[in-house]
Design a protein around this motif. Structure first.
Motif, short mmCIF file in Angstrom:
data_model
loop_
_atom_site.label_atom_id
_atom_site.label_comp_id
_atom_site.label_asym_id
_atom_site.label_seq_id
_atom_site.Cartn_x
_atom_site.Cartn_y
_atom_site.Cartn_z
N ARG A 87 0.81 -1.12 -0.05
CA ARG A 87 -0.06 -0.11 -0.02
C ARG A 87 0.96 1.39 -0.06
O ARG A 87 1.98 0.97 0.17
CB ARG A 87 -0.95 0.02 1.37
N LYS A 88 0.16 2.45 0.08
CA LYS A 88 1.07 3.65 -0.04
C LYS A 88 2.03 3.70 1.27
O LYS A 88 3.04 4.22 0.80
CB LYS A 88 0.22 4.97 0.08
N GLU A 89 1.67 3.11 2.33
CA GLU A 89 2.56 3.14 3.52
C GLU A 89 3.65 2.10 3.51
O GLU A 89 4.32 1.98 4.46
CB GLU A 89 1.68 3.29 4.74
N GLY A 90 3.72 1.18 2.49
CA GLY A 90 4.51 -0.02 2.52
C GLY A 90 4.04 -1.35 2.33
O GLY A 90 2.70 -1.34 2.18
N LEU A 91 4.71 -2.35 2.66
CA LEU A 91 4.00 -3.57 3.07
C LEU A 91 3.54 -3.69 4.03
O LEU A 91 4.05 -3.55 5.19
CB LEU A 91 5.43 -4.43 2.81
N ILE A 92 2.34 -4.20 4.18
CA ILE A 92 1.34 -4.69 5.20
C ILE A 92 1.14 -6.19 5.27
O ILE A 92 0.74 -6.50 4.39
CB ILE A 92 0.14 -3.88 5.44
N PHE A 93 1.72 -6.75 6.62
CA PHE A 93 1.62 -8.06 6.42
C PHE A 93 0.00 -8.69 6.63
O PHE A 93 -0.68 -7.99 7.45
CB PHE A 93 2.54 -8.97 7.72
N SER A 94 -0.21 -9.80 5.93
CA SER A 94 -1.69 -10.21 6.20
C SER A 94 -1.75 -11.14 7.60
O SER A 94 -0.95 -11.71 8.01
CB SER A 94 -2.04 -11.03 4.91
N LYS A 95 -2.87 -10.80 8.18
CA LYS A 95 -3.01 -11.90 9.42
C LYS A 95 -3.51 -13.16 9.04
O LYS A 95 -3.76 -13.99 9.89
CB LYS A 95 -4.14 -11.12 10.39
N ASP A 96 -3.88 -13.20 7.84
CA ASP A 96 -4.39 -14.60 7.33
C ASP A 96 -3.29 -15.24 6.25
O ASP A 96 -2.57 -14.42 5.57
CB ASP A 96 -5.75 -14.38 6.78
N SER A 97 -3.30 -16.60 6.23
CA SER A 97 -2.44 -17.26 5.19
C SER A 97 -2.94 -17.14 3.97
O SER A 97 -1.99 -17.45 3.21
CB SER A 97 -2.19 -18.53 5.75
N TRP A 98 -4.15 -17.17 3.74
CA TRP A 98 -4.65 -17.39 2.37
C TRP A 98 -5.19 -16.31 1.68
O TRP A 98 -5.48 -16.24 0.34
CB TRP A 98 -5.98 -18.38 2.41
N ARG A 99 -5.52 -15.05 2.35
CA ARG A 99 -6.05 -13.86 1.74
C ARG A 99 -5.46 -12.66 2.61
O ARG A 99 -5.29 -12.71 3.86
CB ARG A 99 -7.63 -14.04 1.67
N MET A 100 -5.73 -11.46 1.98
CA MET A 100 -5.44 -10.08 2.55
C MET A 100 -6.25 -9.87 3.77
O MET A 100 -7.57 -9.54 3.29
CB MET A 100 -5.01 -9.14 1.71
N THR A 101 -6.04 -9.78 5.18
CA THR A 101 -6.89 -9.34 5.95
C THR A 101 -6.39 -8.54 6.73
O THR A 101 -5.06 -8.36 6.71
CB THR A 101 -7.26 -10.56 6.91
#
Length: 171
Positions: A157-171
């Motif tokens: 995103r504009k602020e950089g890499l945001i890790f997903s809380k889920d293994s299979w989809r972006m949350t």
């Protein structure tokens, strides 16, 4: 798959990828996990700096417009014809895993190729950041095998890499 407990293995890979460990340290941690779970003399050759080159596994880019749609992997995808990255690390993992009859085979190839590819893409995403967005609000990063096993690292995103809380989809 492999001889490991799949849930424990995937959880280890995910925790390493979604950490701040450098790529080499992250790969070493996955090797150490695998070695504890499945002792074998070939693990020494798979440690960073211990490998050789040969025929290989490799990495290429494939994308889809709706990464949070659970059917995205089977739908409209682009990039199946993108060139391979020609990764020396993935090549070495593959060669060592399959170089002799009693080798580790998929017990090394699967976790180490999955971990390394995810670590490499995470590093690229953290290094390039918002440059990867172009005209998008976000780019969701799924990294895995053409056969379908993958990990959702997160999203740029504009602020950089945001890790997903889920293994299979972006949350």
């Amino acid at each position: 798959m492999t001889s490991y407990n799949a849930h424990k293995l995937f959880s280890e890979i995910e925790s390493v990828v979604k950490s701040n460990l450098p790529v080499t340290e992250g790969l070493l941690r996955v090797i150490q996990f695998c070695e504890r779970e499945l002792p074998h003399p070939d693990w020494a050759a798979l440690r960073p700096g211990g490998g050789k080159l040969g025929i290989s596994a490799d990495l290429h880019l494939i994308g889809a417009p709706l990464a949070n749609d659970p059917k995205w992997i089977f739908g409209d995808r682009w990039g199946q014809d993108t060139p391979d990255a020609e990764s020396n690390v993935l090549a070495a993992i593959y060669q060592i895993a399959y170089e002799h009859k009693a080798g580790l085979k998929n017990d090394a190839e699967y976790p180490l190729c999955l971990a390394y590819a995810n670590l490499a893409i995470r590093h690229l995403a953290q290094t390039m950041g918002a440059e990867l967005l172009r005209d998008a609000d976000q780019r969701v990063l799924h990294v895995g095998f053409d056969s379908g096993d993958f990990l959702c690292i997160g999203a740029i995103r504009k602020e950089g890499l945001i890790f997903s809380k889920d293994s299979w989809r972006m949350t």
